[in-house]
Design an enzyme around this catalytic site. Structure first.
Site, PDB file in Angstrom:
ATOM      1  N   GLU A 165       0.887  -1.172   0.000  1.00  0.00           N
ATOM      2  CA  GLU A 165       0.000   0.000   0.000  1.00  0.00           C
ATOM      3  C   GLU A 165       0.916   1.211   0.000  1.00  0.00           C
ATOM      4  OE1 GLU A 165      -3.147  -0.195  -0.246  1.00  0.00           O
ATOM      5  OE2 GLU A 165      -3.897  -1.976   0.792  1.00  0.00           O
ATOM      6  N   CYS A 192      -2.313   8.980   2.455  1.00  0.00           N
ATOM      7  CA  CYS A 192      -1.983   8.357   1.165  1.00  0.00           C
ATOM      8  C   CYS A 192      -3.075   8.622   0.150  1.00  0.00           C
ATOM      9  CB  CYS A 192      -1.779   6.867   1.340  1.00  0.00           C
ATOM     10  SG  CYS A 192      -3.151   6.090   2.175  1.00  0.00           S
ATOM     11  N   GLU A 194       3.974  13.103  -5.097  1.00  0.00           N
ATOM     12  CA  GLU A 194       3.215  13.035  -3.851  1.00  0.00           C
ATOM     13  C   GLU A 194       3.911  13.944  -2.844  1.00  0.00           C
ATOM     14  OE1 GLU A 194       3.482   9.615  -1.253  1.00  0.00           O
ATOM     15  OE2 GLU A 194       1.294   9.616  -1.107  1.00  0.00           O
TER      16      GLU A 194
HETATM   17  P1  NAD Z   1       8.357   4.922   4.730  1.00  0.00           P
HETATM   18  O1  NAD Z   1       8.345   4.060   3.542  1.00  0.00           O
HETATM   19  O2  NAD Z   1       9.569   5.709   5.003  1.00  0.00           O
HETATM   20  O3  NAD Z   1       8.099   4.080   6.060  1.00  0.00           O
HETATM   21  C1  NAD Z   1       7.027   3.179   6.204  1.00  0.00           C
HETATM   22  C2  NAD Z   1       7.433   2.070   7.155  1.00  0.00           C
HETATM   23  O4  NAD Z   1       8.538   1.367   6.591  1.00  0.00           O
HETATM   24  C3  NAD Z   1       7.919   2.556   8.525  1.00  0.00           C
HETATM   25  O5  NAD Z   1       7.558   1.620   9.521  1.00  0.00           O
HETATM   26  C4  NAD Z   1       9.433   2.568   8.345  1.00  0.00           C
HETATM   27  O6  NAD Z   1      10.125   2.478   9.572  1.00  0.00           O
HETATM   28  C5  NAD Z   1       9.620   1.339   7.498  1.00  0.00           C
HETATM   29  N1  NAD Z   1      10.868   1.329   6.726  1.00  0.00           N
HETATM   30  C6  NAD Z   1      11.636   2.394   6.348  1.00  0.00           C
HETATM   31  N2  NAD Z   1      12.731   1.963   5.682  1.00  0.00           N
HETATM   32  C7  NAD Z   1      12.645   0.619   5.616  1.00  0.00           C
HETATM   33  C8  NAD Z   1      13.441  -0.401   5.027  1.00  0.00           C
HETATM   34  N3  NAD Z   1      14.579  -0.111   4.375  1.00  0.00           N
HETATM   35  N4  NAD Z   1      13.042  -1.687   5.132  1.00  0.00           N
HETATM   36  C9  NAD Z   1      11.892  -1.997   5.751  1.00  0.00           C
HETATM   37  N5  NAD Z   1      11.102  -1.085   6.349  1.00  0.00           N
HETATM   38  C10 NAD Z   1      11.459   0.206   6.276  1.00  0.00           C
HETATM   39  O7  NAD Z   1       7.078   5.818   4.565  1.00  0.00           O
HETATM   40  P2  NAD Z   1       6.564   6.919   5.556  1.00  0.00           P
HETATM   41  O8  NAD Z   1       7.352   8.140   5.362  1.00  0.00           O
HETATM   42  O9  NAD Z   1       6.498   6.346   6.923  1.00  0.00           O
HETATM   43  O10 NAD Z   1       5.046   7.093   5.051  1.00  0.00           O
HETATM   44  C11 NAD Z   1       4.734   7.924   3.995  1.00  0.00           C
HETATM   45  C12 NAD Z   1       4.430   7.132   2.742  1.00  0.00           C
HETATM   46  O11 NAD Z   1       3.528   6.075   3.002  1.00  0.00           O
HETATM   47  C13 NAD Z   1       3.736   7.980   1.713  1.00  0.00           C
HETATM   48  O12 NAD Z   1       4.285   7.725   0.452  1.00  0.00           O
HETATM   49  C14 NAD Z   1       2.293   7.500   1.764  1.00  0.00           C
HETATM   50  O13 NAD Z   1       1.545   7.700   0.618  1.00  0.00           O
HETATM   51  C15 NAD Z   1       2.450   6.073   2.092  1.00  0.00           C
HETATM   52  N6  NAD Z   1       1.226   5.564   2.729  1.00  0.00           N
HETATM   53  C16 NAD Z   1       0.408   4.748   2.014  1.00  0.00           C
HETATM   54  C17 NAD Z   1      -0.775   4.272   2.571  1.00  0.00           C
HETATM   55  C18 NAD Z   1      -1.686   3.362   1.808  1.00  0.00           C
HETATM   56  O14 NAD Z   1      -2.522   2.726   2.416  1.00  0.00           O
HETATM   57  N7  NAD Z   1      -1.564   3.239   0.509  1.00  0.00           N
HETATM   58  C19 NAD Z   1      -1.113   4.630   3.867  1.00  0.00           C
HETATM   59  C20 NAD Z   1      -0.249   5.474   4.571  1.00  0.00           C
HETATM   60  C21 NAD Z   1       0.935   5.926   3.984  1.00  0.00           C
END
Ligand code: NAD
Length: 490
Positions: free
Chosen positions: A259, A293, A391
């Site tokens: 997602e 998102c 985004e």
């Molecule tokens: P992110 O990808 O940085 O982090 C998301 C999660 O992944 C966190 O728990 C983070 O600690 C973990 N993570 C970070 N690096 C990682 C790695 N190398 N390996 C495994 N896990 C890792 O995203 P964010 O900044 O926390 O959230 C924002 C993004 O999430 C936006 O792009 C948003 O659109 C998306 N989002 C999507 C939905 C959806 O349902 N489609 C919902 C909420 C957020």
């Protein structure tokens, strides 16, 4: 200390991992600071989970599948989820306050999120024993049927923007199908995930069914994504990290639900009921300070009503209030100094373009260290510009005109994302045509977001991801189909 002692614990004390029904510090003993976005102070310290902690959590989940958790019937799992939903509902106020402080979101939004968490538990509690297999007519002398079985250990990587809602949808469906779960909440906001674990223990979930390892992304998250003992991964977050999680899962041949982000459009035709549309147009851009998102960050408006829509939106933008989470204004702060810096970069681009039509005001007296960003509305944005394509994940909406239905569809689909779309028109045939023509996981007609929609399958096209969460659809994703062909003769 046992979890039941700690249901009402002070979550701002150092928050450890929850593994195999126990609270424990990370193996290496490290901690991370959790910031309060409303004033930039340190809110709490959390465990800095690492690969060793993920390993313990995965082993605990495996043990639960072999033990008490794995032996439960679907109805028994459903009852546990329903009980957990009731406990969550009783603690709505406390959970909302915790989430508001942790994420910086206005209290009313955090309250809606806590209610959604309770509702996910209720929905998936009710659904647990209603997922049936099929019998398949086959050759003479055979009886063939299908079974829906849990994958085994499922890994859940959760972002910071809607911690309770995203944990609820993913954990609820996985537990309903009998998986044992390991959750890696975001390092920026994870307190409600820990409170959830305490409540799950109180509800009677056996040890190891639910494990939570807070920690950094590349460390704890990366270790979970790579772990050979995980049978399914659910990731919600950014496109780049999603791709790396998918690559790690590919090495283990493990299914992944992704997602990811969005640049979702709302299309407003000249025959639309603008009074009804307006609150949705604004709110879907500024909710959670745009860190959603499914934010409707692109508004496409038919030319005859373009000026009117812009003027009415601009008037609303100028009224929007901003303040610390617990003051419960229209917008709270952004999650972090880093996020603020990113969004300010886009605001600078908008300023340079000279196309800003409205900008909110930061009120005097905001806490000094908070990460506040005024909402910004930008008109006549060029479709190829970064403002129209990237985004932003902040309170910045762009508006573009279109001349006819074909132009509207082309603009709506001119994105690498495809998460959600809204269509505002009184023309029923056009509603149906657009619902089909727009490449998007959800299309809302004369509404947007439908109040969250626990029951409604949700997920992306293109770079918004793949797989579906929420609703019944998620139960299929969180289970594996087995076909049994029995030969018994005629
Ligand atoms: P992110 O990808 O940085 O982090 C998301 C999660 O992944 C966190 O728990 C983070 O600690 C973990 N993570 C970070 N690096 C990682 C790695 N190398 N390996 C495994 N896990 C890792 O995203 P964010 O900044 O926390 O959230 C924002 C993004 O999430 C936006 O792009 C948003 O659109 C998306 N989002 C999507 C939905 C959806 O349902 N489609 C919902 C909420 C957020």
């Amino acid at each position: 200390m046992t979890p039941s002692d700690t249901v009402n614990r002070n979550w701002f004390d150092p928050a450890p991992c929850f593994i195999n029904g126990r609270w424990q510090p990370s193996v290496a003993g490290g901690r991370l600071e959790l910031m309060n976005p409303s004033d930039g102070s340190v809110l709490a310290e959390i465990a800095d989970g690492q690969a060793a902690d993920i390993d313990l959590a995965v082993n605990a989940a495996k043990g639960a599948l072999r033990g008490q958790w794995g032996a439960l019937t679907a109805a028994e799992r459903g009852r546990l989820l329903a009980r957990l939903g009731r406990l969550v509902a009783e603690k709505t106020k406390e959970l909302a306050r915790l989430e508001a402080l942790d994420v910086g979101k206005p209290l009313k939004q955090a309250t809606a999120d806590a209610r959604a968490l309770a509702r996910y538990m209720e929905f998936y509690g009710g659904a647990a024993d209603k997922v049936h297999g099929a019998t398949i007519p086959y050759l003479a002398g055979y009886t063939v049927y299908t079974l829906r079985e849990p994958h085994g250990v499922t890994g859940h990587i959760i972002p910071w923007n809607y911690p309770m809602q995203i944990l609820g949808r993913s954990a609820g469906a996985a537990l309903a199908m009998g998986n044992a779960i390991v959750i890696k909440p975001a390092a920026e906001a994870c307190l409600t995930a820990l409170a959830f674990a305490a409540m799950a223990h109180e509800a009677g979930f056996p040890a190891g069914a639910i494990n939570i390892v807070p920690g950094g992304g590349p460390t704890a998250g990366g270790a979970l994504a790579r772990h050979g003992g995980v049978h399914h991964l659910s990731f919600t977050g950014s496109v780049g990290v999603g791709a790396s999680v998918q690559a790690a899962a590919a090495n283990n041949i493990v299914p992944v639900t992704l997602e990811l982000g969005g640049k979702s459009p709302q299309l407003v035709f000249a025959d639309a009921d603008l009074d009804a549309a307006l609150p949705f147009l604004v709110n879907a851009g500024i909710q959670n300070a745009g860190q959603t998102c499914s934010a409707a960050s692109r508004l496409l408006v038919e030319r005859p009503v373009y000026d009117q829509v812009i003027e009415r939106m601009a008037a609303r933008y100028r009224e929007l209030s901003i303040g610390p989470a617990l003051d419960d204004r229209d917008l709270g702060p952004l999650i972090s100094a880093k996020q603020l810096q990113t969004v300010e970069g886009f605001v600078e681009q908008a300023e340079k373009s000279g196309k800003i039509v409205a900008k909110g005001q930061l009120p005097a007296g905001l806490p000094e260290g908070g990460y506040y960003c005024p909402p910004v509305l930008v008109g006549d944005v060029a479709p190829e510009s970064a403002l129209a394509r990237d985004e932003i994940f902040g309170p910045l909406q762009v508006v573009m005109p279109f001349d006819d239905e074909a132009g509207a569809i082309a603009l709506a689909n001119d994105t690498e994302y495809g998460l959600v779309a809204g269509v505002w028109t009184a023309n029923g045939a056009r509603q149906m045509r657009l619902a089909r023509a727009i490449r998007s996981g959800q299309v809302f007609i004369n509404n947007y977001g439908a109040g969250g929609g626990v029951e409604l399958p949700f997920g992306g096209f293109g770079k918004s991801g793949h797989g579906r969460e929420k609703g019944f659809e998620a139960l299929y994703g969180f289970s594996a189909l087995k076909t049994v062909a029995a030969y018994h003769g005629t």
